[in-house]
Write an enzyme that holds these catalytic residues in place. Structure first.
Site, PDB file in Angstrom:
ATOM      1  N   GLN A   1     -16.757 -42.197   9.343  1.00  0.00           N
ATOM      2  CA  GLN A   1     -16.782 -43.465  10.094  1.00  0.00           C
ATOM      3  C   GLN A   1     -15.924 -43.405  11.359  1.00  0.00           C
ATOM      4  OE1 GLN A   1     -15.926 -45.722   6.258  1.00  0.00           O
ATOM      5  NE2 GLN A   1     -17.110 -47.240   7.383  1.00  0.00           N
TER       6      GLN A   1
ATOM      7  N   HIS B   1     -19.276 -45.813  -2.438  1.00  0.00           N
ATOM      8  CA  HIS B   1     -19.684 -46.202  -1.079  1.00  0.00           C
ATOM      9  C   HIS B   1     -19.120 -45.197  -0.055  1.00  0.00           C
ATOM     10  CE1 HIS B   1     -20.165 -49.502   2.118  1.00  0.00           C
ATOM     11  NE2 HIS B   1     -19.322 -48.653   2.705  1.00  0.00           N
ATOM     12  N   GLU B   2     -17.842 -44.821  -0.232  1.00  0.00           N
ATOM     13  CA  GLU B   2     -17.210 -43.881   0.720  1.00  0.00           C
ATOM     14  C   GLU B   2     -17.814 -42.485   0.582  1.00  0.00           C
ATOM     15  OE1 GLU B   2     -15.690 -45.367   2.869  1.00  0.00           O
ATOM     16  OE2 GLU B   2     -15.205 -47.196   1.786  1.00  0.00           O
TER      17      GLU B   2
ATOM     18  N   HIS C   1     -20.830 -42.236   2.555  1.00  0.00           N
ATOM     19  CA  HIS C   1     -20.556 -41.995   3.985  1.00  0.00           C
ATOM     20  C   HIS C   1     -20.414 -40.499   4.265  1.00  0.00           C
ATOM     21  CE1 HIS C   1     -20.208 -45.892   5.867  1.00  0.00           C
ATOM     22  NE2 HIS C   1     -19.312 -46.330   5.000  1.00  0.00           N
TER      23      HIS C   1
ATOM     24  N   CYS D   1     -19.402 -53.231   4.879  1.00  0.00           N
ATOM     25  CA  CYS D   1     -19.113 -51.915   5.466  1.00  0.00           C
ATOM     26  C   CYS D   1     -18.536 -52.135   6.859  1.00  0.00           C
ATOM     27  CB  CYS D   1     -20.393 -51.084   5.550  1.00  0.00           C
ATOM     28  SG  CYS D   1     -20.129 -49.447   6.245  1.00  0.00           S
ATOM     29  N   LEU D   2     -17.446 -51.438   7.154  1.00  0.00           N
ATOM     30  CA  LEU D   2     -16.828 -51.582   8.480  1.00  0.00           C
ATOM     31  C   LEU D   2     -17.747 -51.026   9.570  1.00  0.00           C
ATOM     32  CD1 LEU D   2     -13.171 -50.598   7.480  1.00  0.00           C
ATOM     33  CD2 LEU D   2     -14.120 -52.904   7.793  1.00  0.00           C
TER      34      LEU D   2
ATOM     35  N   GLY E   1     -11.541 -49.462   2.094  1.00  0.00           N
ATOM     36  CA  GLY E   1     -11.821 -48.032   2.055  1.00  0.00           C
ATOM     37  C   GLY E   1     -12.245 -47.557   3.437  1.00  0.00           C
TER      38      GLY E   1
END
Ligand code: K1U
Ligand code: ZN
Length: 170
Positions: A51, A133-134, A137, A91-92, A46
């Site tokens: 981000q 999660h997204e 963000h 998480c990236l 994702g």
């Protein structure tokens, strides 16, 4: 298409609350294509526009095994339905760290697709975890905000050290 740079914790730009997309045009479609390319390259399941330092409410996700089911969510809205699930999240923007987070299991999501067409779906399991999660963000929230301050501060210190080694001040 283009690979975009991913911001890393504790970059303050990750705390920006994204604004709704007003028109789904070619610029937004190009952003979703670039985000998908960046997500597959990372690799991840994702990515939220926040981000990549774009503060508009856009998410891309692909939780399929063979990475053939890209999903685009513009101006997503999530309603939690039932259950709770614990999942070890990554998480990236917090590379190298994973922690268990508890979230609602089944959710309903409403959004626009890449053509600006409204759609709704119910999801559970990994897709549900990833979308929540997204969505966090887009609201300036990171999975480390769901864990203890002690663990969060330890992760912040380790990442700051890594970032100093990667880009020393002159
Ligand atoms: O938002 C992000 O930083 C992407 C993140 C999404 C996510 C993963 C796990 C739980 C919740 C949300 C990632 O994709 S981290 C990388 C990852 O999970 C993965 C990478 C390669 C193959 C499979 C998974
Ligand atoms: Zn993330």
């Amino acid at each position: 298409m283009a690979l975009l740079d991913i911001l890393e914790f504790p970059d303050p730009r990750l705390r920006t609350k994204a604004k709704p997309v007003t028109i789904v045009d070619d610029g937004i479609r190009k952003l979703t294509q670039d985000m998908l390319e960046t997500m597959y390259h990372a690799p991840g399941i994702g990515l939220a526009a926040t981000q990549v330092n774009v503060h508009q409410r856009v998410i891309v996700v692909d939780t399929s095994e063979d990475k053939t089911q890209p999903l685009v969510f513009i101006n997503p809205e999530i309603v939690p339905l039932t259950g709770e699930k614990e999942y070890e999240e990554g998480c990236l923007s917090v590379p190298g760290f994973h922690e268990k987070v508890i979230r609602p299991d089944i959710i309903r999501v409403k959004a626009l697709d890449a053509q600006g067409k409204p759609f709704e779906m119910e999801c559970s399991g990994l897709l549900s975890v990833c979308l929540q999660h997204e969505m966090d963000h887009l609201n300036g929230v990171l999975f480390v905000d769901h864990i203890s301050k002690l663990k969060r501060d330890r992760i912040r210190r380790k990442l700051e050290k890594t970032q100093r080694v990667a880009a020393p001040r002159s």
